[in-house]
Write a protein that holds these residues in place. Structure first.
Motif, PDB file in Angstrom:
ATOM      1  N   GLY A 156       2.719 -35.501   9.488  1.00  0.00           N
ATOM      2  CA  GLY A 156       1.931 -36.261   8.524  1.00  0.00           C
ATOM      3  C   GLY A 156       0.817 -35.432   7.919  1.00  0.00           C
ATOM      4  N   GLY A 157      -0.412 -35.965   7.993  1.00  0.00           N
ATOM      5  CA  GLY A 157      -1.553 -35.275   7.432  1.00  0.00           C
ATOM      6  C   GLY A 157      -1.883 -33.969   8.123  1.00  0.00           C
ATOM      7  N   SER A 159       0.616 -31.865   9.156  1.00  0.00           N
ATOM      8  CA  SER A 159       1.863 -31.100   9.162  1.00  0.00           C
ATOM      9  C   SER A 159       1.692 -29.642   8.749  1.00  0.00           C
TER      10      SER A 159
END
Length: 224
Positions: A156-157, A159
């Motif tokens: 996600g954020g 990654s």
């Protein structure tokens, strides 16, 4: 200094204990002479300049007397490895220790993921500890411990962060006592710092240390 965070076991089936206030713990009275001599030797040890050592709060319930140190292998503003070493002393002796003193340690460092996946890594890591003690000519008994490897993968954020792998060595051993019932704690501290240097990927400090297996590859320096 980025101290190793975690809990230490006395290596004899005792409960893990977090750090408490005070660099040295005891029941309140003047510590026995053997323990004071062992602590003084730790304070007087000569270590590699790349290793920073300072007192840290010691556990209170693992033994009647305890003294703790934390250390980091430093390269500029970066810590390559860190750890904690605790000296335990029980004047009455401890059946599982087979002695009155015990050394307990936690050491950790970042690794390349490929190195962390090596199935032989735990055995090699354990050899770093026993090899460091043997290379210094130290007699010890009742060694015990664990080698743990962990990997973190980000999504996600997060990654964009690269995967990270860490090796952690938790161990304890009984240093053989010398004159006056006092082990050569200074030499054990030097050997422990040899272990830290090995984990950090530093070259041996002396030709005699080359028999200890070195770390083939590790992750780049971690910001302090």
């Amino acid at each position: 200094m980025a101290a190793a965070q975690g809990r230490l076991s006395d290596g004899a089936g005792g409960m893990d204990e977090p750090k408490k206030a005070g660099g040295t713990t005891g029941p309140g009275a003047t510590p026995p002479l053997p323990f004071r001599a062992a602590v003084d030797a730790l304070r007087g040890a000569r270590l590699r300049p790349q290793i920073e050592v300072e007192p840290t709060p010691a556990p209170k319930r693992l033994a009647p007397y305890a003294h703790a140190l934390e250390a980091a292998v430093v390269d500029g503003e970066d810590d390559l490895a860190d750890g904690r070493l605790v000296l335990l002393y029980d004047p009455a002796g401890h059946d599982a220790w087979r002695g009155t003193f015990r050394l307990v340690t936690l050491v950790r460092a970042e690794l390349e993921p490929e190195m962390a996946a090596d199935p032989l890594l735990p055995d090699v890591c354990w050899s770093w500890l026993t090899g460091a003690l043997t290379a210094r000519g130290l007699a010890f008994g009742e060694p015990s411990g664990t080698v743990t490897r962990a990997s973190s993968h980000y999504f996600g954020g997060l990654s964009e962060r690269p995967s990270a792998s860490q090796i952690e060595i938790r161990a304890s051993w009984t240093p053989r006592e010398g004159l006056g019932g006092v082990p050569d704690t200074a030499a054990h501290l030097v050997a422990w710092c040899d272990l830290l240097a090995q984990v950090a990927g530093l070259p041996p400090a002396a030709p005699g240390d080359a028999s200890v297996v070195t770390l083939p590859q590790r992750r780049g320096p971690q910001s302090r």
